[in-house]
Design a protein around this motif. Sequence first.
Motif, short mmCIF file in Angstrom:
data_model
loop_
_atom_site.label_atom_id
_atom_site.label_comp_id
_atom_site.label_asym_id
_atom_site.label_seq_id
_atom_site.Cartn_x
_atom_site.Cartn_y
_atom_site.Cartn_z
N GLU A 130 1.83 -4.28 -2.70
CA GLU A 130 1.14 -5.43 -3.28
C GLU A 130 0.76 -5.18 -4.74
N LEU A 188 -12.71 -5.30 -4.77
CA LEU A 188 -11.99 -4.25 -4.05
C LEU A 188 -12.26 -2.86 -4.61
N LYS A 227 -9.83 -9.59 -5.65
CA LYS A 227 -8.82 -10.38 -4.96
C LYS A 227 -9.30 -11.82 -4.86
N LEU A 283 -4.92 -7.17 3.58
CA LEU A 283 -3.62 -7.69 3.16
C LEU A 283 -2.76 -8.18 4.31
N LEU A 332 -0.59 -1.56 0.48
CA LEU A 332 -1.31 -1.79 -0.77
C LEU A 332 -0.46 -1.42 -1.97
N SER A 385 -3.75 -14.18 -2.28
CA SER A 385 -3.59 -12.73 -2.35
C SER A 385 -3.50 -12.22 -3.79
N LEU A 415 -4.38 -10.62 -7.24
CA LEU A 415 -5.24 -9.53 -7.67
C LEU A 415 -5.44 -9.61 -9.18
N ALA A 464 -9.15 -5.22 0.94
CA ALA A 464 -8.18 -6.24 0.52
C ALA A 464 -7.72 -7.09 1.68
N VAL A 482 -9.91 0.70 -0.40
CA VAL A 482 -9.46 -0.47 -1.16
C VAL A 482 -8.57 -1.35 -0.29
N GLU A 483 -7.65 -0.73 0.46
CA GLU A 483 -6.77 -1.51 1.32
C GLU A 483 -7.56 -2.21 2.42
#
Length: 339
Positions: A177, A286, A209, A332, A174, A214, A216, A330, A326-327
């Motif tokens: 990113e 997020l 997101k 990711l 994260l 991807s 943000l 997301a 949050v991750e």
Amino acid sequence: MLEPSKKLANRATKAASTSRFDVLPRARNTLRPSPSHPAAMLRPRLRIPRPGRLWRPAPASRSLHQVPVLGHIDAKLGVPGLLSPGGFDMAWTQYMQFVLERLNALIAGTELASQETLTIIKSTAREPSKAAIFNYASMAHNNAMFFENIVGLQVTEAGEIRDVPDEQRIPHRLLRELTMQFSSIETLRQEFLVTALAMFGPGFVWLVKNGQSSDLRILVTYLAGTPYTAAHWRRQGVDMNTQGTNSPDTVTAWLERTKTGAGADNGAKFVTSSEVAPGGTDVIPLLCLNTWEHVWLRDYGIGAGDRGGKRQYVENWWRCINWENVESLANLGRPTFRT
């Protein structure tokens, strides 16, 4: 032998005695309604309950929505580094109980009673007559997400708060990113701070997101606004205070808002609750910052003299973000390609 005058007196006395003891009861009987008369049907009857029913407790009533339990926050400690126990009680316990009580009162006995708040938000956003339901459901959902993504700071034995640098608190994927899209973590922090301070009124600041990529972005919603795109279609061209529900304009506005009726591009069917509004972009929330005054005013004051206030509250909030949540939101993870 009685005289004529005395005979008349005896007859009058006998008639009087007869009327006093015979006529009135007969009159009372004639006034009593029959069993089929409405008055008799409404007359309460004494019913003796069965012995088994005397001590049977009444079934307990349960609220449709209840205040969630935050397992990562101790109400006795509040949120160390952000909210005192009293501030946490007002911002979470009392306020969530308030909005959920109002929401339960509005949806009791309806099909929305068994729905989650997010579903209620999407299904009521397009109907002006259900604006109150939308507001309470959205506030409950937004406030829950705000508290679910914060965690109290560690306190040393001496009572001092242990501050950890952002690079150590944010997971590596994260962190990479966020740095790539906002140039640095400090830039992202400043963006949240400046955006929150620029808001003239309560609301929420979001990190979202793009649902199709991807990317943000930072998004602002005022009052009980929501970032979910399916609930953005809230156009209301008719003033419900001056136009009744039978007005042709009201019907036309409803057909336009819901895209129903003959000739609609969806086959004259109701739009689904997940359809994206015209010009909208599907986003995934997020992170959420609550800027309503009842959250920070008790602990931080109004902020006069550049002391405390919303600025200090936002700076402290940044230090209490649960970046692992949050991750997880997301997602990711990206597919790897063989070279």
